[in-house]
Design a protein around this motif. Structure first.
Motif, PDB file in Angstrom:
ATOM      1  N   PRO A  96      -2.975   3.882  -4.953  1.00  0.00           N
ATOM      2  CA  PRO A  96      -3.314   3.264  -3.627  1.00  0.00           C
ATOM      3  C   PRO A  96      -2.525   2.054  -3.353  1.00  0.00           C
ATOM      4  O   PRO A  96      -2.028   1.818  -2.185  1.00  0.00           O
ATOM      5  CB  PRO A  96      -4.717   3.157  -3.532  1.00  0.00           C
ATOM      6  CG  PRO A  96      -5.128   2.816  -5.148  1.00  0.00           C
ATOM      7  CD  PRO A  96      -4.112   3.885  -5.765  1.00  0.00           C
ATOM      8  N   TYR A  97      -2.225   1.465  -4.589  1.00  0.00           N
ATOM      9  CA  TYR A  97      -1.377   0.085  -4.478  1.00  0.00           C
ATOM     10  C   TYR A  97      -0.126   0.319  -5.320  1.00  0.00           C
ATOM     11  O   TYR A  97      -0.235   0.929  -6.343  1.00  0.00           O
ATOM     12  CB  TYR A  97      -2.013  -1.316  -4.693  1.00  0.00           C
ATOM     13  CG  TYR A  97      -3.071  -1.467  -3.626  1.00  0.00           C
ATOM     14  CD1 TYR A  97      -2.765  -2.347  -2.665  1.00  0.00           C
ATOM     15  CD2 TYR A  97      -4.600  -1.000  -3.756  1.00  0.00           C
ATOM     16  CE1 TYR A  97      -3.650  -2.478  -1.449  1.00  0.00           C
ATOM     17  CE2 TYR A  97      -5.355  -1.356  -2.815  1.00  0.00           C
ATOM     18  CZ  TYR A  97      -4.974  -2.108  -1.816  1.00  0.00           C
ATOM     19  OH  TYR A  97      -5.828  -2.438  -1.037  1.00  0.00           O
ATOM     20  N   ALA A  98       0.917  -0.493  -5.087  1.00  0.00           N
ATOM     21  CA  ALA A  98       2.122  -0.606  -5.849  1.00  0.00           C
ATOM     22  C   ALA A  98       2.661  -1.844  -6.024  1.00  0.00           C
ATOM     23  O   ALA A  98       2.814  -2.514  -4.680  1.00  0.00           O
ATOM     24  CB  ALA A  98       3.147   0.557  -5.323  1.00  0.00           C
ATOM     25  N   LEU A  99       3.250  -2.519  -7.189  1.00  0.00           N
ATOM     26  CA  LEU A  99       3.801  -3.695  -7.107  1.00  0.00           C
ATOM     27  C   LEU A  99       5.256  -3.232  -7.074  1.00  0.00           C
ATOM     28  O   LEU A  99       5.747  -2.713  -7.981  1.00  0.00           O
ATOM     29  CB  LEU A  99       3.473  -4.441  -8.404  1.00  0.00           C
ATOM     30  CG  LEU A  99       4.397  -5.485  -8.666  1.00  0.00           C
ATOM     31  CD1 LEU A  99       3.834  -6.740  -7.671  1.00  0.00           C
ATOM     32  CD2 LEU A  99       4.399  -6.097  -9.993  1.00  0.00           C
ATOM     33  N   VAL A 100       5.932  -3.890  -6.034  1.00  0.00           N
ATOM     34  CA  VAL A 100       7.484  -3.576  -6.192  1.00  0.00           C
ATOM     35  C   VAL A 100       8.342  -4.723  -6.899  1.00  0.00           C
ATOM     36  O   VAL A 100       8.384  -5.583  -6.706  1.00  0.00           O
ATOM     37  CB  VAL A 100       8.167  -3.656  -4.591  1.00  0.00           C
ATOM     38  CG1 VAL A 100       9.498  -3.294  -4.626  1.00  0.00           C
ATOM     39  CG2 VAL A 100       7.366  -2.710  -3.707  1.00  0.00           C
ATOM     40  N   ALA A 101       8.260  -4.379  -8.334  1.00  0.00           N
ATOM     41  CA  ALA A 101       8.772  -5.226  -9.229  1.00  0.00           C
ATOM     42  C   ALA A 101       9.944  -5.988  -9.203  1.00  0.00           C
ATOM     43  O   ALA A 101      11.108  -5.274  -8.841  1.00  0.00           O
ATOM     44  CB  ALA A 101       8.746  -4.729 -10.692  1.00  0.00           C
ATOM     45  N   GLN A 150       0.967  -0.959   0.110  1.00  0.00           N
ATOM     46  CA  GLN A 150       0.063  -0.151   0.003  1.00  0.00           C
ATOM     47  C   GLN A 150       0.836   1.203   0.191  1.00  0.00           C
ATOM     48  O   GLN A 150       1.824   1.383   0.693  1.00  0.00           O
ATOM     49  CB  GLN A 150      -1.049  -0.034   1.221  1.00  0.00           C
ATOM     50  CG  GLN A 150      -2.120  -1.076   1.172  1.00  0.00           C
ATOM     51  CD  GLN A 150      -3.146  -0.940   2.235  1.00  0.00           C
ATOM     52  OE1 GLN A 150      -2.901  -1.132   3.602  1.00  0.00           O
ATOM     53  NE2 GLN A 150      -4.244  -0.440   2.008  1.00  0.00           N
ATOM     54  N   VAL A 151       0.558   2.144  -0.757  1.00  0.00           N
ATOM     55  CA  VAL A 151       1.498   3.364  -0.921  1.00  0.00           C
ATOM     56  C   VAL A 151       1.054   4.139   0.190  1.00  0.00           C
ATOM     57  O   VAL A 151       0.012   4.774   0.467  1.00  0.00           O
ATOM     58  CB  VAL A 151       1.171   3.984  -2.358  1.00  0.00           C
ATOM     59  CG1 VAL A 151       1.961   5.262  -2.393  1.00  0.00           C
ATOM     60  CG2 VAL A 151       1.547   3.153  -3.581  1.00  0.00           C
ATOM     61  N   THR A 152       2.078   4.679   0.841  1.00  0.00           N
ATOM     62  CA  THR A 152       2.102   5.724   1.753  1.00  0.00           C
ATOM     63  C   THR A 152       2.751   7.013   1.124  1.00  0.00           C
ATOM     64  O   THR A 152       4.198   7.070   0.959  1.00  0.00           O
ATOM     65  CB  THR A 152       2.730   5.526   2.973  1.00  0.00           C
ATOM     66  OG1 THR A 152       2.183   4.347   3.622  1.00  0.00           O
ATOM     67  CG2 THR A 152       2.695   6.461   4.139  1.00  0.00           C
ATOM     68  N   PRO A 153       2.174   8.247   1.163  1.00  0.00           N
ATOM     69  CA  PRO A 153       2.796   9.645   1.007  1.00  0.00           C
ATOM     70  C   PRO A 153       3.990   9.777   1.499  1.00  0.00           C
ATOM     71  O   PRO A 153       4.046   9.618   3.025  1.00  0.00           O
ATOM     72  CB  PRO A 153       1.574  10.600   0.994  1.00  0.00           C
ATOM     73  CG  PRO A 153       0.639   9.791   0.967  1.00  0.00           C
ATOM     74  CD  PRO A 153       0.707   8.404   1.778  1.00  0.00           C
ATOM     75  N   LEU A 154       4.981  10.334   1.132  1.00  0.00           N
ATOM     76  CA  LEU A 154       6.266  10.758   1.633  1.00  0.00           C
ATOM     77  C   LEU A 154       6.118  11.408   3.157  1.00  0.00           C
ATOM     78  O   LEU A 154       6.923  11.025   3.915  1.00  0.00           O
ATOM     79  CB  LEU A 154       7.329  11.126   0.607  1.00  0.00           C
ATOM     80  CG  LEU A 154       8.561  11.547   1.340  1.00  0.00           C
ATOM     81  CD1 LEU A 154       9.544  10.488   1.597  1.00  0.00           C
ATOM     82  CD2 LEU A 154       9.398  12.550   0.180  1.00  0.00           C
ATOM     83  N   ALA A 155       5.293  12.510   2.777  1.00  0.00           N
ATOM     84  CA  ALA A 155       5.289  13.406   3.939  1.00  0.00           C
ATOM     85  C   ALA A 155       4.078  12.823   5.057  1.00  0.00           C
ATOM     86  O   ALA A 155       4.086  13.619   6.107  1.00  0.00           O
ATOM     87  CB  ALA A 155       4.717  14.717   3.340  1.00  0.00           C
TER      88      ALA A 155
END
Length: 579
Positions: free
Chosen positions: A127-132, A54-59
């Motif tokens: 909202p989601y990312a695949l860390v390829a 799940q993607v979390t904004p940097l800030a």
């Protein structure tokens, strides 16, 4: 509103066919019944060896607790390009993390607001990312997105200056961790090339590639910025750099590409593969639309001695507006008059100029120091002519190899990230360098654009951070490399001497300037557009509101590129704006 409405909504009801208005495609969004359930997302995660996050904004840590140690770490890297590239929850420019009034952006440059107002929201982040980690992972993610009609975006570093690596409600394929590198003393894909080469994974960034190449005693062509990924948008959009006059563009140095296309199939592309038309398209037809690149094999060259001529001068605060304009015109015309000679030397250069400074540097292949004073006498004479208004110095430095230029170039080729920004640009044909009259017209058009970008008395001119923004001139075209249509790069690249661009921006504290700045920087390139009808610009560093974008980005290749796109991605699983 950070971007025009059409730009934001195009990701929800996407306008496709290489960005044209021929076909509209609506993607499923998280608020709709078509969105996958938690159970279905977990199934995707399991099928990719638990590579889904799940993607979390940097800030976000700073929105939770501004005094926390975690927030302190975020603040320390917030404006650092290298730091931002390591986060799937960050883009190079923060307007591409923002959707309307939804964002999770900080402001550390202008006193006052640090975070907020409002809560931390994803905005345009996925909202989601695949860390390829492999083509297999990527294929599973693409087929999942296809099944549920979810938009796919691809990112290595987030360095995309048109925001094509972010979109609300999308599935991000993050290739940043694909860092493998391999040197081939002899690479022979299909009998057309039997010379040294280096294969790099999609996540390898410029400095990593240069360092590896240096360790095996060769030079790999690449861009200026050490954080840019070479095996992604850089090469597929063309790819210029210090060695472009000597070795050609990035597309000229690609021997083979491995990618996963929209049907989930892994394909190896080279000059004799069954998918030769796709190999043609991805070399110049832009990134993010042909497939997810996992590896690129580049030509490499023997280590090359270089000579650097770098300069950094400040314009006196006592200079009147008229004096500063005269100084800048003299500077531009001096550089332009030198350009044919620099071309003959395979020299490259970048310059930044404003009412506050003239700075930049040249890189000349070879060791002949005795020839340098004469080659640069027009420029040193310029510094002498304006001695009363210019304060600074210039330095000549012999270098043993390409990698040695990077610390020097960082002085005049720095990366400002972590702010919201826009740009516009134009390639400049060599025909404008044939006479003093045409050079004068070119200088006038460049300076007219500067005035349009930051008009005297405008709101942005009252903000020091914005008022000091310069004109950027890149003088490193592939003048000596004609590709005879072997790649899809715009033909204007083969007939250009300069690439000129303008930037403007705003911070969260200055969000009310966004529409003013966006309009100003867009029209800043109009004088150069008028001076170069039918020419083009660099697809990777251009105006997101480029009106004649088909011609400006793709030229005569657009129709052929569209046919290739329809063949390999008929349902537009991979779609970007104007590309």
């Amino acid at each position: 509103m950070l971007l025009p409405v059409h730009y934001l909504t195009s990701y929800l009801t996407a306008v496709v066919l290489l960005g044209s208005v021929v076909t509209a495609k609506s993607y499923c969004q998280p608020t709709q019944p078509c969105w996958p359930s938690v159970k279905q997302w977990k199934a995707l995660n399991a099928s990719t060896n638990h590579r889904l996050i799940q993607v979390t904004p940097l800030a976000r840590p700073c929105y939770l607790n501004i005094t926390s140690d975690e927030c302190g770490l975020v603040q320390s890297i917030y404006y650092d390009a290298a730091g931002r590239t390591d986060s799937p929850g960050a883009s190079f420019w923060t307007n591409y993390e923002t959707c309307g009034n939804k964002d999770c952006v900080m402001d550390l440059l202008v006193p006052g607001l640090v975070v907020g107002p409002g809560s931390c929201e994803l905005g345009r982040l996925s909202p989601y990312a695949l860390v390829a980690s492999s083509p297999k992972d990527i294929s599973a993610a693409i087929l999942f997105a296809k099944r549920y009609n979810i938009k796919v975006v691809i990112k290595n570093t987030g360095h995309d200056l048109q925001g094509r690596s972010s979109a609300p409600g999308s599935l991000l394929i993050w290739t940043h961790e694909m860092k493998h590198k391999k040197y081939y003393p002899r690479f022979d894909a299909c009998g057309a090339y039997n010379q040294p080469a280096i294969a790099i994974g999609a996540g390898v960034q410029g400095l990593e590639a240069y360092t590896f190449a240096d360790s095996v005693g060769v030079t790999i062509p690449g861009g200026h910025c050490p954080t840019v990924g070479l095996a992604g948008g850089w090469f597929s959009g063309g790819g210029y750099g210090f060695m472009t006059p000597l070795y050609g563009l990035g597309v000229d140095n690609v021997l083979q590409v491995t990618l996963v296309t929209a049907d989930g199939v892994t394909r190896v592309l080279n000059s004799c593969s069954p998918d030769r038309e796709l190999f043609w398209a991805i070399r110049g037809g832009g990134g993010g639309t042909w497939g997810v690149v996992t590896e690129v094999v580049f030509k490499v060259y023997p280590q090359q001695a270089l000579i650097s001529f770098d300069f950094e001068y400040t314009v006196s605060a006592d200079a009147t507006s008229a004096n500063a304009t005269s100084l800048l015109k003299d500077f531009i015309t001096t550089l332009a008059a030198m350009q044919p000679r620099m071309m003959a030397l395979n020299g490259s250069a970048s310059a930044v100029l404003s009412n506050y400074q003239v700075a930049g540097g040249y890189v000349i292949p070879g060791k002949n120091l005795s020839a340098i004073p004469k080659a640069f006498s027009p420029l040193t004479s310029f510094f002498a002519r304006w001695n009363g208004l210019l304060t600074g110095n210039h330095t000549i430095t012999p270098l043993e190899k390409f990698i040695d230029i990077l610390p020097i170039a960082s002085k005049w080729d720095s990366e400002l990230s972590g702010v919201s920004a826009r740009m516009s640009s134009r390639l400049i044909p060599k025909s404008l360098f044939n006479s003093t009259n045409s050079i004068s017209k070119l200088a006038d058009a460049i300076l007219e654009g500067y005035a349009l970008n930051i008009p005297p008395g405008s709101p942005q001119s009252q903000v020091p951070l914005l008022a000091s923004l310069p004109i950027f001139i890149v003088m490193e075209g592939p003048y000596n490399h004609q590709d005879n249509s072997e790649t899809a790069i715009h033909s204007a690249w083969r007939d250009m001497y300069w690439f000129v661009y303008y930037q403007n921006g705003w911070t969260k504290n200055l969000a009310e300037l966004a529409p003013i700045v966006s309009s100003a920087v867009s029209v800043a390139a109009d004088p150069l557009r008028a001076l170069t009808p039918g020419f083009g610009t660099y697809f990777n560093e251009a105006d997101v509101d480029e009106k004649d974008w088909k011609s400006a980005f793709f030229g005569e290749n657009y129709d052929r590129l569209l046919k290739v796109k329809k063949k390999y991605d008929l349902y537009f699983i991979l779609m970007i704006l104007m590309g």
